[in-house]
Design a protein around this motif. Structure first.
Motif, PDB file in Angstrom:
ATOM      1  N   UNK A   1     -19.848 -13.133 -40.987  1.00  0.00           N
ATOM      2  CA  UNK A   1     -20.207 -14.152 -40.007  1.00  0.00           C
ATOM      3  C   UNK A   1     -20.535 -15.508 -40.635  1.00  0.00           C
ATOM      4  N   UNK A   2     -20.376 -15.663 -41.914  1.00  0.00           N
ATOM      5  CA  UNK A   2     -20.690 -16.938 -42.539  1.00  0.00           C
ATOM      6  C   UNK A   2     -21.668 -16.795 -43.680  1.00  0.00           C
ATOM      7  N   UNK A   3     -22.229 -15.600 -43.868  1.00  0.00           N
ATOM      8  CA  UNK A   3     -23.176 -15.365 -44.961  1.00  0.00           C
ATOM      9  C   UNK A   3     -22.561 -15.579 -46.335  1.00  0.00           C
ATOM     10  N   UNK A   4     -21.228 -15.602 -46.399  1.00  0.00           N
ATOM     11  CA  UNK A   4     -20.587 -15.815 -47.688  1.00  0.00           C
ATOM     12  C   UNK A   4     -20.509 -17.284 -48.058  1.00  0.00           C
ATOM     13  N   UNK A   5     -21.104 -18.143 -47.258  1.00  0.00           N
ATOM     14  CA  UNK A   5     -21.071 -19.551 -47.619  1.00  0.00           C
ATOM     15  C   UNK A   5     -21.995 -19.876 -48.776  1.00  0.00           C
ATOM     16  N   UNK A   6     -22.637 -18.859 -49.372  1.00  0.00           N
ATOM     17  CA  UNK A   6     -23.314 -19.070 -50.652  1.00  0.00           C
ATOM     18  C   UNK A   6     -22.321 -18.961 -51.807  1.00  0.00           C
ATOM     19  N   UNK A   7     -21.094 -18.528 -51.510  1.00  0.00           N
ATOM     20  CA  UNK A   7     -20.079 -18.403 -52.577  1.00  0.00           C
ATOM     21  C   UNK A   7     -19.820 -19.789 -53.167  1.00  0.00           C
ATOM     22  N   UNK A   8     -19.946 -19.904 -54.484  1.00  0.00           N
ATOM     23  CA  UNK A   8     -19.800 -21.205 -55.147  1.00  0.00           C
ATOM     24  C   UNK A   8     -18.860 -21.094 -56.347  1.00  0.00           C
ATOM     25  N   UNK A   9     -17.565 -20.805 -56.085  1.00  0.00           N
ATOM     26  CA  UNK A   9     -16.628 -20.729 -57.210  1.00  0.00           C
ATOM     27  C   UNK A   9     -16.598 -22.070 -57.933  1.00  0.00           C
ATOM     28  N   UNK A  10     -16.590 -22.023 -59.262  1.00  0.00           N
ATOM     29  CA  UNK A  10     -16.568 -23.266 -60.050  1.00  0.00           C
ATOM     30  C   UNK A  10     -15.417 -23.290 -61.048  1.00  0.00           C
ATOM     31  N   UNK A  11     -14.574 -22.257 -61.023  1.00  0.00           N
ATOM     32  CA  UNK A  11     -13.378 -22.298 -61.860  1.00  0.00           C
ATOM     33  C   UNK A  11     -12.219 -21.638 -61.135  1.00  0.00           C
ATOM     34  N   UNK A  12     -11.026 -22.150 -61.401  1.00  0.00           N
ATOM     35  CA  UNK A  12      -9.787 -21.553 -60.900  1.00  0.00           C
ATOM     36  C   UNK A  12      -8.849 -21.394 -62.082  1.00  0.00           C
ATOM     37  N   UNK A  13      -8.266 -20.196 -62.206  1.00  0.00           N
ATOM     38  CA  UNK A  13      -7.212 -19.968 -63.197  1.00  0.00           C
ATOM     39  C   UNK A  13      -5.897 -19.911 -62.442  1.00  0.00           C
ATOM     40  N   UNK A  14      -4.984 -20.777 -62.836  1.00  0.00           N
ATOM     41  CA  UNK A  14      -3.662 -20.847 -62.213  1.00  0.00           C
ATOM     42  C   UNK A  14      -2.672 -20.223 -63.181  1.00  0.00           C
TER      43      UNK A  14
END
Ligand code: MD3
Ligand code: FE
Length: 245
Positions: A119-132
């Motif tokens: 329901x939105x509780x995952x808006x604490x997710x704070x990814x700070x890196x992406x591997x392409x």
């Protein structure tokens, strides 16, 4: 004129491929086929083209033993090299990697909401890196664990371009038991909870299987979003809240 049992619409174009629908592959591991629209896939391809040009160019990672990965990689936010994260790409050209954009964090949050039907509780997710990662027809990724992150937060994986076989294993050994899953363009895969430290790899890519509309000439792109658990200066930042997978 097409008639009888082969009339248009009665059968899918590829009758021997099972219907692709959402599946829980293991606890915390959720596959959502076709999550990204073609428009979003095109936009992701364009963003990856930009990152691949620089400030740190896409390249094949060299392993400590001298081996070279067949996959080509460029990183965003933090630079990964075997086996640590840094802000600068000391094994490439020494440049600071591109900043991690807000739209990519928002895409990661939307992915968790979708996969975990939250329901939105995952808006604490704070990814700070992406591997392409870019796979040409011959590229593979051997079975490995991703252990450099100091966060138990989920990994979000987005695939664009050619289809592949993704091998999802177990947290104890490189070998069996594992499950082979076909990943296609637009697919979302989320790895959280007990699946976060499972062995996984890509044993095969099927060249020429992409929809030309996504804007790739050939090959497969995979973008993974992660929390490094590192503060801007490199210290451990925070724990992933235990209440969330
Ligand atoms: C499960 N990439 O970048 S994506 C990687 O398709 C990596 O390029 C593969 O493995 C690729 O490290 C697989 C799926 C994936 C990514 C990271 C994971 C699955 C994962 C981390 C932990 C558990
Ligand atoms: Fe991995």
């Amino acid at each position: 004129m097409t008639e009888g049992p082969f009339a248009a619409g009665l059968f899918p174009a590829e009758p021997f491929r099972a219907a692709r629908s959402r599946s829980d592959v293991a606890p915390g591991a959720v596959h959502v086929p076709g999550w990204l629209s073609v428009e979003r896939q095109r936009a992701l391809v364009e963003a990856c083209r930009g990152w691949a040009r620089g400030p740190v160019p896409m390249r094949r990672t060299v392993l400590p033993g001298g081996g070279v990965m067949s996959v080509r990689t460029v990183c965003v936010g933090w630079h990964w090299q075997p086996y640590r994260y840094s802000r600068t790409a000391d094994d490439v050209n020494g440049a600071r990697v591109a900043a991690f954009p807000d739209w990519l964090r928002d895409l990661g949050r939307a992915a968790l909401r979708e996969a975990y039907e939250d329901d939105g509780g995952h808006d604490v997710y704070a990814p700070d890196t992406a591997l392409v990662n870019f796979y040409d027809g011959g590229a593979r990724m051997g079975m490995h664990q991703d252990k450099e992150e100091r966060s138990g937060a989920p990994v979000v994986s987005l695939s664009v371009g050619d289809r592949c076989v993704f091998r999802f294993g177990n947290p104890r050994t490189r070998g069996r038991p594992y499950t082979d899953v076909e990943l296609a363009s637009g697919d979302l895969f989320v790895f959280g909870g007990p699946s976060r430290f499972a062995y996984h790899g890509v044993p095969k890519v099927y060249p020429g299987t992409a929809d030309p509309a996504v804007g790739m000439v050939s090959g497969r792109l995979n973008v993974t979003l992660r929390e490094t658990g590192l503060a801007p200066g490199g210290q451990r930042e925070r724990e992933w809240p235990n209440r969330i997978r």
